[in-house]
Design an enzyme around this catalytic site. Structure first.
Site, PDB file in Angstrom:
ATOM      1  N   ARG A 167       0.849  -1.194   0.000  1.00 43.47           N
ATOM      2  CA  ARG A 167       0.000   0.000   0.000  1.00 43.47           C
ATOM      3  C   ARG A 167       0.886   1.247   0.000  1.00 43.47           C
ATOM      4  O   ARG A 167       1.529   1.562   1.004  1.00 43.47           O
ATOM      5  CB  ARG A 167      -0.942   0.010   1.205  1.00 43.47           C
ATOM      6  CG  ARG A 167      -1.782   1.285   1.271  1.00 43.47           C
ATOM      7  CD  ARG A 167      -3.013   1.169   2.153  1.00 43.47           C
ATOM      8  NE  ARG A 167      -2.718   1.092   3.560  1.00 43.47           N
ATOM      9  CZ  ARG A 167      -3.648   1.199   4.520  1.00 43.47           C
ATOM     10  NH1 ARG A 167      -4.926   1.378   4.196  1.00 43.47           N
ATOM     11  NH2 ARG A 167      -3.316   1.097   5.795  1.00 43.47           N
ATOM     12  N   ASP A 447      -3.794   2.705  14.098  1.00 48.40           N
ATOM     13  CA  ASP A 447      -3.027   3.391  13.075  1.00 48.40           C
ATOM     14  C   ASP A 447      -3.620   4.778  12.887  1.00 48.40           C
ATOM     15  O   ASP A 447      -4.420   5.231  13.703  1.00 48.40           O
ATOM     16  CB  ASP A 447      -2.957   2.587  11.774  1.00 48.40           C
ATOM     17  CG  ASP A 447      -4.302   2.462  11.065  1.00 48.40           C
ATOM     18  OD1 ASP A 447      -5.281   3.129  11.469  1.00 48.40           O
ATOM     19  OD2 ASP A 447      -4.380   1.695  10.079  1.00 48.40           O
TER      20      ASP A 447
END
Length: 527
Positions: A167, A447
């Site tokens: 990603r 996160d």
């Protein structure tokens, strides 16, 4: 790296190039990134400006809806391109940052796929981004290993390991340490370009390929830009169109209304969509936070089985399966609770129930954040999904329209919920400023998405003077008092705590909702 070693003097490296970074920042690799920048950065900036214009319309009272100009795409009879064999079974995927030990542990975790995350789970320091590139280059070179200098433990790859997906950063994030023609390069093009340049042929020689997760897309035009980037990169590397394959995270509320269109824009390069549930909550608050009709309850009350989260999950499954694409479930952020068996059992039970809902609804796989959760999720999908995926499962037939996608979750707003936002948000930002993007807090692996929910929800409640369940109003004095009180309970050895408190407070009390906390935070990180 001295500037005169580059073939193009308009490419400037503004960060140190030390040790193995020289293997990544080669003249040819930088020229490859520069070519992508020169071709696509103007369009990227136009699309970011389009986000701002759309936000202005939302602030004026408009709400998301399906596009009239793309009805022919939604009504059309088409399917996405072929899916590589090693991506046909993705029942459990693990995600995490790109540090060396994490990459090895995740690949060895027993998951079907590991998503190496240069975005939300990685604090984008110059060192972190370059180390991640070195680690993935070593993986494809067959030399990835790690000997922990503190413990002496040796980490080696198993013969059987997860398939790698990568990603890159979203379209909005810069890479301040590299400029081309005087302009800062996009973090997305930096991450993607370096990884593709160094590894496309090595991955192919190993019988695999370059598979990606694409984050934070808000429209089919943003997906189409990635399609153009893929095509240019493949052409420059001598690869056929359609070699690169991606899964797009549906983690913005505007993208939820363009899922067909996003699949269509990337149809030669896409294999599925993913329910990025935490960023989706953040996006919904950010985009509609100025409208009192969308005032949210405590974050803990916004679960995947209800309201707009449930609707978008079901809509994603039907959309993907109609087009021959995978519908991936969301993240289980729980981590093992040490020294508390009852709490640990309760956490794992939540994961099991969440995965049973996903598999039962028709998802083709799911995400976990910790290796210990891999067998929990795997057992559920093995039991409820005996085949490699559920692409042949009949569609649900549910007509999920605009109203269901905008149905707000119900529940109270509490002081406890407000405190949780402050406690988690501040401590995550502090860790991020120190270079850590995946942070265990209160038995969850957090996160950037969690911190984004935390600060936008406080901002929203302040903006609308939201009532708490005890009758008090969320106003400045209360929030400042709770911030002060929560900070006194935080560990004293957090070196950037004062800075994190200042940034979190600034964002909560801002006149307008900041697009991403990682933008002002990055300005501090990049100093």
């Amino acid at each position: 790296m001295p500037l005169d070693t580059l073939n193009d003097s308009a490419i400037r490296i503004l960060g140190p190039v030390e040790g193995r970074a020289e293997e990544i920042l080669t003249p040819d690799a930088l020229a490859f990134v520069a070519d992508l920048h020169r071709r696509f950065d103007g369009r990227r900036r136009e699309l970011l400006a389009a986000r701002d214009a759309r936000q202005a319309r939302f602030d004026a009272g408009e709400t998301p809806d399906f596009r009239t100009d793309t009805a022919h795409i939604r009504d059309g009879d088409w399917r996405v391109g072929s899916i590589p064999a090693e991506l046909l079974d993705r029942r459990v995927e693990i995600t995490g940052p790109v540090d060396r030990k994490m990459v090895i542990n995740a690949l060895n975790s027993g998951a079907k796929v590991f998503m190496a995350d240069f975005e939300d789970a990685t604090s984008p320091t110059w060192d972190n981004q370059l180390e991640g590139q070195v680690n993935l280059k070593d993986l494809w070179a067959g030399t990835l290993s790690y000997d922990d200098p503190k413990t002496g433990k040796a980490y080696r790859l198993n013969e059987k390991r997860a398939v790698l997906k990568v990603r890159p950063r979203g379209w909005h994030l810069p890479e301040a340490h590299l400029t081309v023609d005087g302009q800062v390069v996009s973090g997305a093009l930096f991450d993607f370009g370096l990884y593709a340049f160094h590894n496309a042929h090595a991955a192919g020689a190993a019988g695999s390929g370059l598979w990606f997760y694409l984050p934070k897309l808000e429209s089919m035009e943003e997906a189409a830009l990635w399609d153009e980037v893929f095509r240019r990169a493949q052409d420059r590397l001598g690869l056929p169109a359609g070699t690169f394959k991606a899964t797009v995270l549906i983690e913005t509320i505007t993208a939820a209304f363009e899922m067909d269109e996003i699949l269509f824009a990337l149809k030669d390069h896409i294999v599925g969509l993913n329910c990025g549930r935490w960023d989706y909550i953040f996006s919904t608050i950010k985009r509609l936070g100025g409208n009192p009709d969308f005032l949210t309850p405590d974050r803990a009350r916004m679960t995947m089985g209800e309201a707009f989260l449930n609707a978008y999950s079901l809509k994603l499954i039907d959309t993907c399966h109609r087009r021959g694409a995978f519908a991936m479930g969301g993240m289980a952020a729980q981590i093992p609770v040490k020294n508390d068996p009852a709490a640990n059992d309760a956490a794992f039970a939540k994961v099991r129930a969440d995965k049973e809902r996903e598999a039962g609804n028709g998802h083709d796989g799911t995400w976990v954040a910790h290796p210990d959760l891999v067998p929990v999720a795997m057992e559920v999908f093995d039991r409820l999904m005996p085949g490699p995926n559920q692409l042949d499962r009949p569609l649900s037939g549910q007509d999920i329209g605009r109203d269901r996608l905008l149905e707000i979750h119900q529940g109270p707003r509490t002081e406890a919920g407000l405190r949780e936002n402050i406690r988690v948000g501040v401590q995550y930002v502090e860790a991020w400023l120190r270079g850590r993007g995946a942070v265990p807090l209160y038995n969850l692996m957090e996160d950037a998405a969690t911190a984004e929910i935390s600060r936008t929800q406080v901002w929203q409640w302040l903006r609308h003077a939201a009532p708490l369940d005890d009758g008090r109003i969320v106003e400045e004095a209360l929030v400042r008092a709770l911030i002060d009180d929560e900070v006194t309970k935080m560990p004293r050895d957090l070196p950037r705590l004062a800075e994190a408190v200042g940034l979190f407070t600034e964002l909560c009390f801002a006149e307008t909702c900041e697009e991403f906390l990682t933008l002002p935070a990055y300005a501090r990180l990049a100093d």
